[in-house]
Design an enzyme around this catalytic site. Structure first.
Site, PDB file in Angstrom:
ATOM      1  N   GLU B  60       0.871  -0.768   0.030  1.00 48.35           N
ATOM      2  CA  GLU B  60      -0.224  -0.129  -0.447  1.00 48.35           C
ATOM      3  C   GLU B  60       0.591   1.106  -0.223  1.00 48.35           C
ATOM      4  OE1 GLU B  60      -1.032  -2.393   1.634  1.00 48.35           O
ATOM      5  OE2 GLU B  60      -2.381  -3.453   1.795  1.00 48.35           O
ATOM      6  N   HIS B 130     -10.674  -3.104  10.835  1.00 48.82           N
ATOM      7  CA  HIS B 130     -11.246  -3.151   9.639  1.00 48.82           C
ATOM      8  C   HIS B 130     -12.391  -2.723   8.931  1.00 48.82           C
ATOM      9  CE1 HIS B 130      -7.986  -6.233   8.332  1.00 48.82           C
ATOM     10  NE2 HIS B 130      -8.398  -6.724   7.229  1.00 48.82           N
TER      11      HIS B 130
HETATM   12  C1  LIG Z   1      -1.854  -4.564   4.911  1.00 51.99           C
HETATM   13  C2  LIG Z   1      -3.438  -4.819   4.618  1.00 51.99           C
HETATM   14  N1  LIG Z   1      -2.919  -5.331   3.116  1.00 51.99           N
HETATM   15  C3  LIG Z   1      -4.212  -6.091   2.377  1.00 51.99           C
HETATM   16  C4  LIG Z   1      -4.588  -6.869   3.570  1.00 51.99           C
HETATM   17  C5  LIG Z   1      -5.748  -7.591   3.091  1.00 51.99           C
HETATM   18  N2  LIG Z   1      -5.439  -8.943   3.396  1.00 51.99           N
HETATM   19  C6  LIG Z   1      -6.060 -10.074   3.992  1.00 51.99           C
HETATM   20  S1  LIG Z   1      -5.109 -11.409   4.134  1.00 51.99           S
HETATM   21  C7  LIG Z   1      -4.606 -11.208   2.460  1.00 51.99           C
HETATM   22  C8  LIG Z   1      -3.804 -12.395   1.883  1.00 51.99           C
HETATM   23  C9  LIG Z   1      -2.784 -12.158   2.440  1.00 51.99           C
HETATM   24  O1  LIG Z   1      -1.561 -13.192   1.688  1.00 51.99           O
HETATM   25  P1  LIG Z   1      -0.725 -14.065   3.045  1.00 51.99           P
HETATM   26  O2  LIG Z   1       0.262 -13.398   3.248  1.00 51.99           O
HETATM   27  O3  LIG Z   1       0.723 -14.738   2.196  1.00 51.99           O
HETATM   28  O4  LIG Z   1      -1.345 -14.946   3.747  1.00 51.99           O
HETATM   29  P2  LIG Z   1      -2.605 -16.545   3.489  1.00 51.99           P
HETATM   30  O5  LIG Z   1      -3.326 -15.121   3.729  1.00 51.99           O
HETATM   31  O6  LIG Z   1      -2.119 -16.520   2.383  1.00 51.99           O
HETATM   32  O7  LIG Z   1      -1.918 -17.266   4.927  1.00 51.99           O
HETATM   33  C10 LIG Z   1      -4.432  -9.793   2.612  1.00 51.99           C
HETATM   34  C11 LIG Z   1      -3.655  -9.087   1.298  1.00 51.99           C
HETATM   35  C12 LIG Z   1      -4.489  -6.810   4.783  1.00 51.99           C
HETATM   36  N3  LIG Z   1      -5.124  -7.621   5.992  1.00 51.99           N
HETATM   37  N4  LIG Z   1      -3.553  -5.651   5.153  1.00 51.99           N
END
Ligand SMILES: Cc1ncc(C[n+]2csc(CCOP(=O)(O)OP(=O)(O)O)c2C)c(N)n1
Lengths: 325, 345
Positions: B60, B130
């Site tokens: 971001e 959130h």
């Molecule tokens: C700063 C931020 N940006 C976007 C999100 C939305 N978001 C929540 S989980 C996620 C995916 C994260 O992927 P990863 O770190 O690989 O973890 P996984 O869910 O695959 O375990 C996103 C984009 C967030 N929570 N925080």
């Protein structure tokens, strides 16, 4: 069956059983009103790593928090009560699924914003050093969180100051529905980036709990000796949808075949296969554990549902210390 | 005129602006996935593909910086965040650069008209990080425009204004509005910033609101009517610029002010509206101002706490009765606007 290897399998079976039952209740009841990210299929990372820490060591995680929390020894009843929003929850119903904590066993907290707990873990480990303690901090995060700038900043600082932190990247190939290919350049890796920052880094099969455990023991020892931070990149795979209890093969971003092939490489099945020669009764043991843990989680759910919700008169408690009101 | 949902209105506005202006591109995490940012970026992706609707890494901070650089070089970025809370990671580029670019380089070298959308995710235990509504945070900084569309027509109109104007804009959308239907012009007609709207005329008390709270205020006004109280609901549409005229004229007429917001009171939207009235029409007030805002704690997850935490139509009714000197009424509880939402996200 008391060998370490059998215990690792048992711990994975517990997390799997707990999460599968929770997911069913989540879907059928619509009473756990908190966005929940299940680790079903990814149990070997949490179990393999947490089993290499002591109760004094701290573990942090991101939003996919239940497995690291339980693997570190977090209280199951407090987890379930938290999901149901009850006062007896580990965060008293204030935090929900993404804000797990059990300080009594060194589960130091999980958080909902990507990457947050990466730098926080570095800070805690730094404080351990300043206090002359032998403790280390571990932080779980996904390949998606590794996109964030804070990851690079944390690696750098930890390497410069030789901070006793173990970075654990659970690489499950996706950030929600975005594959690695649109987020990380071809030919690069999370462990490669860590190595470039001066952090000792290894890539390990994250669905092989014994390999993860061995690598984690190494990493923890390295960090504890004061020889610097370590990163483990653990290849694994999420079976369910990104958030919630359902499946997502119809969402279009990954194929049913891909999911099936990873499910065939289930970390519990693989570990049982590997142990069968040494422990011929392992399959019967797994079945017995499943039954035991099914009972445990059903009992925890029944108790959690009967518990009281927080008192709305205490809505503001905790925003400040009571004295500041 | 035909009706659209709020999300369809945003989608249509995006597509029409992209058709008319090649320089516009959409960037955000998962903007290309099946859900398409609550449906709002899906058609744009289907129409224009990944060259113009770009799935961004979770970055971001850098994304906000890329948007500044792209805009400086003549592109028109539309950055999308499915939770407004993620905007806090983009604070530096948004506040220190986007807002200040034109001014800091002397005012004559061009600006960076970056448009940033942030979605507020109240309900279903979204919790402390959130469900925040940061519109006032961004409205604090000179150089940015901040809008909070309450209707499908304004969701499209304010977006069109943002994508065709010269000023960087932050648009804050409440997730609970996406399924709302309303009449929306077929053409991409801009809704100007700084021009409020009388959502419901009245004569006894003015309720100034933004975004979701406009609807809560309208529901409250219906209940108040049953008590013989006529409430005027003012939808500010944008926090900056703020239509001071429509607020002050309404208060001059009714003599009473309630301000309703989905965020906290301190230093926020409700404080600003009260200050505007105190500055311009202090003698019009026949009763102290009442603010409807969040209690001073982070958002809790637990259902009863969450329900107690978020103010709604009933809270507005109570505040209006109080400024009118009426006793609290035995009125039927109003259902939450997000009732019926199914989890998990
Ligand atoms: C700063 C931020 N940006 C976007 C999100 C939305 N978001 C929540 S989980 C996620 C995916 C994260 O992927 P990863 O770190 O690989 O973890 P996984 O869910 O695959 O375990 C996103 C984009 C967030 N929570 N925080």
């Amino acid at each position: 069956m008391a060998s370490t290897r059998a215990r690792l399998i048992r711990d994975m079976v517990r997390i799997r059983t707990v999460e599968e039952v929770l997911a069913d209740h989540y879907r059928d009841e619509q009473e756990m009103r908190t966005p929940t990210h299940f680790s079903i299929g990814q149990e070997a990372t949490a179990v393999g790593v947490c089993s290499a820490t002591t109760v004094e060591d701290w573990v942090y995680s991101g939003h996919r928090s239940h497995a690291p929390y339980l693997a570190k020894g977090g209280d199951l009843e407090a987890l379930v009560a938290e999901l149901y929003g009850k006062e007896a929850g580990c965060a008293h119903g204030r935090g929900g699924s993404m804000h797990m904590i059990d300080q009594s066993v060194g589960f130091a907290g999980s958080a909902a914003i990507l990457g947050e707990m990466i730098s926080v873990a570095v800070g805690s480990a730094w404080a351990f050093v300043r206090a002359g303690e032998q403790r280390i901090a571990v932080t779980f995060f996904g390949d998606g969180a590794a996109d964030e700038g804070v990851f690079a900043e944390s690696l750098n600082f930890a390497a410069v100051h030789r901070i006793p932190v173990v970075f654990v990247c659970e690489n499950n190939l996706y950030s929600i529905s975005s594959p690695l290919s649109v987020r990380h350049a071809e030919g690069t890796s999370v462990h490669g980036r860590a190595a470039a920052a001066g952090v000792r880094a290894r890539s390990v099969d994250g669905n092989d709990v014994f390999a993860v455990h061995a690598a984690a023991r190494d990493a923890v020892e390295h960090a504890r000796r004061g020889t610097g931070p370590v990163l483990l990149e653990l290849a694994t795979y999420r079976w369910r949808a990104h958030v919630g209890p359902g499946t997502d093969h119809d969402h279009g971003y990954r194929s049913k075949e891909e999911i099936d092939s990873w499910m065939a490489g289930c970390p519990i099945l693989r570990a049982a296969d590997a142990l069968r020669a040494e422990e011929p009764d392992i399959d019967a043991a797994v079945e017995a554990w499943r039954a035991e843990f099914r009972q445990e989680i059903h009992a925890a759910i029944d108790r959690a549902k009967a518990l009281p919700f927080p008192d709305t008169a205490r809505l503001l408690d905790g925003a400040y210390l009571p004295a500041a009101h | 005129m035909r009706t659209l949902t709020y999300w369809q209105a945003i989608s249509e506005g995006t597509v029409q602006c992209m058709e008319r202006d090649e320089r516009i591109f959409v960037a955000g995490e998962g903007v290309d996935d099946v859900s398409g940012s609550f449906g709002t970026t899906k058609e744009a992706f289907d129409r224009f593909g990944r060259r113009r609707v770009i799935d961004m890494p979770n970055a971001e901070n850098a994304t906000a910086g890329f948007a500044v650089g792209a805009a400086a070089a003549g592109a028109r970025p539309l950055v999308v965040h499915v939770r407004a809370d993620f905007l806090f990671l983009a604070m530096d580029p948004l506040v220190n650069m986007t807002a200040k670019w034109r001014y800091t380089y002397g005012g004559d070298k061009g600006g960076v008209p970056v448009v940033t959308r942030g979605v507020v995710g109240r309900g279903w235990g979204q919790g402390s990080t959130h469900s925040q509504s940061p519109h006032a945070t961004f409205a604090h900084y000179a150089g940015l425009h901040v809008a909070t569309p309450a209707t499908p027509a304004d969701a499209k109109g304010l977006l069109v204004q943002a994508l065709t104007g010269d000023t960087p804009v932050v648009l804050i959308e409440n997730r609970n509005l996406y399924q709302l239907t309303g009449e929306v012009p077929v053409e991409p007609v801009p809704t100007p910033f700084g021009v409020g709207r009388i959502a419901r005329p009245g004569s006894d008390v003015t309720v100034v609101a933004a975004s979701l709270m406009v609807h809560e205020a309208e529901r409250a006004a219906e209940q108040l009517a049953e008590r013989g109280i006529s409430a005027e609901v003012v939808d500010v549409r944008s926090l900056r610029p703020l239509d001071e005229g429509i607020i002050c004229e309404s208060v001059a007429k009714t003599g009473r002010l309630v301000v309703a917001d989905t965020s906290w009171a301190r230093y926020g939207f409700t404080a600003e509206v009260a200050a505007v009235v105190a500055e311009h029409v202090p003698h019009a007030l026949r009763a102290p101002v009442r603010r409807v805002s969040l209690p001073d704690s982070p958002a809790p997850v637990s259902r009863p706490l969450e329900e107690a935490f978020h103010p709604g139509a009933s809270t507005i009714v109570s505040a209006c009765l109080a400024v009118c000197g009426e006793t609290a009424a035995e009125l039927p509880q109003l259902a939450d606007v997000s009732a019926g939402f199914q989890g998990p996200f």
